[in-house]
Design a protein around this motif. Structure first.
Motif, mmCIF file in Angstrom:
data_model
loop_
_atom_site.group_PDB
_atom_site.id
_atom_site.type_symbol
_atom_site.label_atom_id
_atom_site.label_comp_id
_atom_site.label_asym_id
_atom_site.label_seq_id
_atom_site.Cartn_x
_atom_site.Cartn_y
_atom_site.Cartn_z
ATOM 1 N N LEU A 51 0.808 -1.216 0.000
ATOM 2 C CA LEU A 51 0.000 0.000 0.000
ATOM 3 C C LEU A 51 0.845 1.272 0.000
ATOM 4 O O LEU A 51 0.309 2.382 -0.028
ATOM 5 N N GLY A 52 2.175 1.106 0.043
ATOM 6 C CA GLY A 52 3.048 2.278 0.009
ATOM 7 C C GLY A 52 3.216 2.964 1.344
ATOM 8 O O GLY A 52 3.710 4.092 1.405
ATOM 9 N N VAL A 53 2.797 2.299 2.419
ATOM 10 C CA VAL A 53 2.956 2.891 3.745
ATOM 11 C C VAL A 53 4.412 2.802 4.196
ATOM 12 O O VAL A 53 4.946 3.734 4.800
ATOM 13 N N LEU A 54 5.084 1.677 3.885
ATOM 14 C CA LEU A 54 6.508 1.511 4.175
ATOM 15 C C LEU A 54 7.305 1.656 2.890
ATOM 16 O O LEU A 54 6.873 1.212 1.821
ATOM 17 N N ALA A 55 8.453 2.306 2.998
ATOM 18 C CA ALA A 55 9.291 2.564 1.821
ATOM 19 C C ALA A 55 10.039 1.302 1.406
ATOM 20 O O ALA A 55 10.719 0.685 2.238
ATOM 21 N N PRO A 56 9.946 0.877 0.148
ATOM 22 C CA PRO A 56 10.665 -0.320 -0.314
ATOM 23 C C PRO A 56 12.162 -0.037 -0.463
ATOM 24 O O PRO A 56 12.587 1.092 -0.688
ATOM 25 N N GLY A 57 12.967 -1.079 -0.341
ATOM 26 C CA GLY A 57 14.402 -0.951 -0.583
ATOM 27 C C GLY A 57 15.148 -0.157 0.458
ATOM 28 O O GLY A 57 16.232 0.360 0.183
ATOM 29 N N VAL A 58 14.604 -0.038 1.656
ATOM 30 C CA VAL A 58 15.227 0.761 2.719
ATOM 31 C C VAL A 58 15.409 -0.101 3.957
ATOM 32 O O VAL A 58 14.498 -0.844 4.342
ATOM 33 N N TRP A 59 16.622 -0.039 4.557
ATOM 34 C CA TRP A 59 16.858 -0.717 5.835
ATOM 35 C C TRP A 59 17.621 0.207 6.758
ATOM 36 O O TRP A 59 18.592 0.829 6.327
ATOM 37 N N PRO A 60 17.212 0.326 8.010
ATOM 38 C CA PRO A 60 16.043 -0.304 8.615
ATOM 39 C C PRO A 60 14.750 0.226 7.993
ATOM 40 O O PRO A 60 14.744 1.302 7.412
ATOM 41 N N PRO A 61 13.681 -0.549 8.092
ATOM 42 C CA PRO A 61 12.427 -0.131 7.468
ATOM 43 C C PRO A 61 11.984 1.235 7.941
ATOM 44 O O PRO A 61 12.156 1.595 9.122
ATOM 45 N N GLY A 62 11.425 1.997 7.034
ATOM 46 C CA GLY A 62 10.920 3.324 7.340
ATOM 47 C C GLY A 62 9.649 3.615 6.601
ATOM 48 O O GLY A 62 9.332 2.951 5.601
#
Length: 211
Positions: free
Chosen positions: A196-207
């Protein structure tokens, strides 16, 4: 003693009769917002019967327009505050139209020490405007942070420490999100947050994505 019990039964039956006959939509919920008892007017707004509303989440039946209102109320109830609370909500009427109005919740119990129930009343204003084509999922800042911690593998206890919430507070947000998105478990909840686009893909730690 027996006379006192008999009087209590009489008054309870009278109260239930009045409850059923009130034209205003009214329900009694537990402190977590699950319907315990609903009158026919409340059931009619949901296109069902009072018995079938029992156990349903009142804030899933009537969607809050501002999640921050719900968070403030949940925190106040955890602290056993006894104020009257109001939430602006939308819901789908039996005919399919989107309606909006206010839910008013009054904590009620026999003693101050007892965990209160909620006497909930609905006041309808009319039909809601249709959402714009770019409207995204409604997720509060706290819910986004809970999801990000969940995606990073945090336990409920760790999420509670980092967010300054109780474990029950974190569980409350997770349960609300799971019900809203139809997620069966935490893994599916995180997957839906990315989809749903709530969490940003390809990012660690998750944001979280920018709101």
């Amino acid at each position: 003693m027996e006379a006192g019990r008999a009087d209590a039964v009489v008054w309870r039956n009278r109260a239930l009769t009045l409850f059923d006959r009130v034209s205003l939509p009214v329900a009694v919920c537990d402190v977590h917002g699950r319907v315990v008892l609903a009158n026919p007017a409340m059931a009619a707004e949901c296109g069902t019967t009072p018995g079938r509303l029992r156990g349903r989440e009142v804030l899933e039946l009537f969607r809050p327009q501002e999640t921050t209102q719900v968070e403030r109320i949940a925190e106040a109830l955890r602290l056993r505050h006894r104020s009257r609370y109001q939430v602006s909500v939308c819901w789908r009427a039996p005919g399919g139209a989107e309606r909006c109005g206010e839910l008013t919740a009054d904590p009620v119990s026999d003693s101050v020490a007892e965990t209160p129930a909620l006497l909930v009343m609905l006041r309808a204003r009319g039909e809601c405007p249709a959402p714009g084509p770019t409207a995204g999922p409604v997720v509060s800042t706290v819910e986004r942070r809970v999801l990000a911690l969940l995606a990073s593998g945090a336990t409920t206890a760790r999420a509670a420490r980092e967010l300054g919430l109780s474990r029950d507070g974190v569980t409350y947000h997770l349960r609300r999100l799971s019900a809203r998105w139809g997620a069966a478990n935490r893994t599916e909840l995180v997957a839906r947050a990315y989809a749903l686009g709530v969490l940003a893909p390809g990012v660690w730690p998750p944001g979280a994505e920018a709101e």
